[in-house]
Scaffold this active site. Structure first.
Site, short mmCIF file in Angstrom:
data_model
loop_
_atom_site.label_atom_id
_atom_site.label_comp_id
_atom_site.label_asym_id
_atom_site.label_seq_id
_atom_site.Cartn_x
_atom_site.Cartn_y
_atom_site.Cartn_z
N HIS A 128 0.83 -1.20 0.00
CA HIS A 128 0.00 0.00 0.00
C HIS A 128 0.87 1.26 0.00
O HIS A 128 0.60 2.23 -0.71
CB HIS A 128 -0.91 -0.03 1.22
CG HIS A 128 -1.89 1.09 1.30
ND1 HIS A 128 -2.46 1.51 2.48
CD2 HIS A 128 -2.40 1.90 0.33
CE1 HIS A 128 -3.28 2.51 2.24
NE2 HIS A 128 -3.26 2.78 0.94
N GLU A 177 2.24 1.85 -3.41
CA GLU A 177 1.20 2.46 -4.26
C GLU A 177 1.18 3.98 -4.09
O GLU A 177 1.12 4.74 -5.06
CB GLU A 177 -0.16 1.87 -3.90
CG GLU A 177 -1.36 2.58 -4.51
CD GLU A 177 -2.56 2.63 -3.58
OE1 GLU A 177 -3.04 3.74 -3.28
OE2 GLU A 177 -3.01 1.56 -3.15
N HIS A 178 1.23 4.44 -2.83
CA HIS A 178 1.22 5.88 -2.56
C HIS A 178 2.44 6.58 -3.19
O HIS A 178 2.32 7.67 -3.75
CB HIS A 178 1.24 6.12 -1.05
CG HIS A 178 -0.11 6.11 -0.41
ND1 HIS A 178 -0.65 7.21 0.22
CD2 HIS A 178 -1.04 5.14 -0.32
CE1 HIS A 178 -1.85 6.92 0.68
NE2 HIS A 178 -2.12 5.65 0.38
N GLU A 184 -5.05 7.22 6.67
CA GLU A 184 -6.09 6.39 6.05
C GLU A 184 -6.51 5.27 6.99
O GLU A 184 -7.70 4.97 7.15
CB GLU A 184 -5.58 5.80 4.74
CG GLU A 184 -5.57 6.74 3.57
CD GLU A 184 -5.22 6.03 2.27
OE1 GLU A 184 -5.35 4.78 2.21
OE2 GLU A 184 -4.81 6.71 1.31
#
Length: 421
Positions: free
Chosen positions: A162, A165-166, A243
């Site tokens: 994740h 991805e950022h 998040e």
């Protein structure tokens, strides 16, 4: 865009370990126990006579779930098995048209896409591509699905996929300004997003059709020359942590977290949204550099052979293909393929059968009542994972029209909504 553009990479066993899940908004509920991400505070009852795992949430006193629910379980199990058998023996989805392609493959498209022409091909670096030409589309769009996700990250650094991805959004060698990609899309009526799953990470955008080429210029460099700059590391770890914190009370995530508490420790399945502790504090305490870890993860796992690209635009198929070849032909090919199917965990299943059967009840954070039935379908999902046999059963069970399971449950006063998948 998600329904028609997200590329379909091959399904892995782990993501399909409990592939058939039926979720019902219901009018009856039982006594419940609280479940959180961090503590095993839910009640689990193993029962050899109850095949699926049932997760129930509500706020009323326990008189037991209605007997009709458990009768429904047997019917749903039979339906899943029967429809998967039909799928395996050659049954096809309804309302689809066969489309001839440049390759030997055949694409299927819904009848609503009659005006669109499609083509599938593979670049020399192994990257798979589907292009769709629609002269009347009001938005152009693209999605790249990379066959790497949480199952490919080290379990001692959950959230690394994740986090990677950022980082791809924060500048490339050709477009080093961190805001350039989003600014270009927003300036031309577009938007973007990305999602990290167990076995894939998907990046997507849409934009005014006249600016598709410029968007692809910027987008393609995510997979060619991302900066992954050290200066952005701390900031993006904080963004991932934000998040995670923001969604701690999300009932769907809490139910999934409850399920993962019984995951097989010998299998790579784990909770992988990531936070500051898992991505920064713990790695540094172990002598690891979070920035170097994300660079290593990208270099090891992001290979053109494990990527699938879909593009929709007003241009002809020939023009779209030229766009792709000019921008994606030099996406690096490492020769190291990601794990697929039952390669994940080897002989170890994601959840041991002895831990999967049972009843979990928990208090929701919102005023909601729901019940979920989940099945492990290893006899179907493991040997036939590439053709996704459960997809037909999911479509069959999730149908909401006349004669559907939902319509019957509504008439009986047992449900207000249903989803399957």
């Amino acid at each position: 865009m998600k329904s028609c553009l997200t590329p379909c990479l091959q399904q892995t066993q782990a993501s399909a370990a409990f592939a058939s899940t039926v979720r019902l908004g219901c009018a009856a509920s039982g006594q419940v126990f609280c479940s959180t991400f961090a503590r095993r505070s839910y009640h689990s009852r193993n029962d050899a006579t109850m095949k699926p795992l049932l997760i129930h949430q509500g706020s009323e006193t326990r008189q037991g779930l209605p007997r009709a629910w458990f009768g429904a379980v047997a019917g749903l199990t039979a339906a899943v098995s029967a429809e998967c058998t039909r799928r395996r023996l050659g049954g096809s989805r309804p309302l689809c048209l066969s489309v001839a392609c440049a390759s030997s493959d055949t694409l299927e498209k819904p009848e609503t896409h009659r005006r669109r022409t499609y083509q599938h091909f593979r670049l020399d670096n192994g990257l798979q591509v589907v292009i769709a030409s629609d002269p009347t589309c009001d938005k152009a769009a693209a999605a790249m699905s990379v066959g790497v996700g949480r199952l490919h990250e080290p379990k001692d650094m959950p959230g690394l996929a994740h986090f990677c991805e950022h980082m791809l959004f924060l500048g490339t060698e050709a477009f080093p300004d961190e805001a350039e990609y989003k600014r270009f899309l927003k300036g031309h009526g577009g938007k973007c997003n990305a999602a990290t799953g167990d076995n894939r990470t998907t990046y997507m955008f849409d934009i005014s059709p006249d600016y598709l080429a410029g968007a692809l210029d910027r987008f393609s460099h995510f997979f060619r020359t991302p900066l992954l700059s050290p200066s952005a590391t701390e900031r993006e770890i904080n963004a991932v942590d934000s998040e995670h914190s923001m969604r701690l009370t999300d009932d769907g995530r809490r139910s999934y977290a409850s399920l993962l508490m019984d995951a097989n420790l010998a299998h790579p399945l784990h909770w992988g949204s990531g936070n500051a502790n898992s991505l920064r504090d713990v790695p540094r305490a172990q002598g690891k550099d979070p920035h170097q870890e994300v660079v290593n993860f990208y270099k090891k796992n992001y290979t053109s052979e494990d990527m699938a690209l879909v593009i929709l635009g007003r241009e002809s198929l020939d023009e779209l293909r030229k766009m792709v070849e000019e921008r994606f032909a030099d996406v690096p090919k490492t020769g190291q393929r990601s794990l697929r199917g039952d390669e994940h965990g080897g002989p170890e299943p994601p959840i041991l059968p002895k831990d999967f059967k049972g009843l979990v009840t928990r208090v929701p954070t919102k005023d909601t009542r729901s019940v979920s039935f989940s099945w492990q379908m290893d006899k179907w999902q493991v040997p036939y994972w590439a053709s996704k046999p459960a997809a037909y059963a999911e479509h069959f069970l999730g149908h909401e029209g006349e004669g559907s399971l939902l319509s019957a449950l509504k008439r009986a006063g047992l449900a207000t909504s249903l989803s399957a998948g």
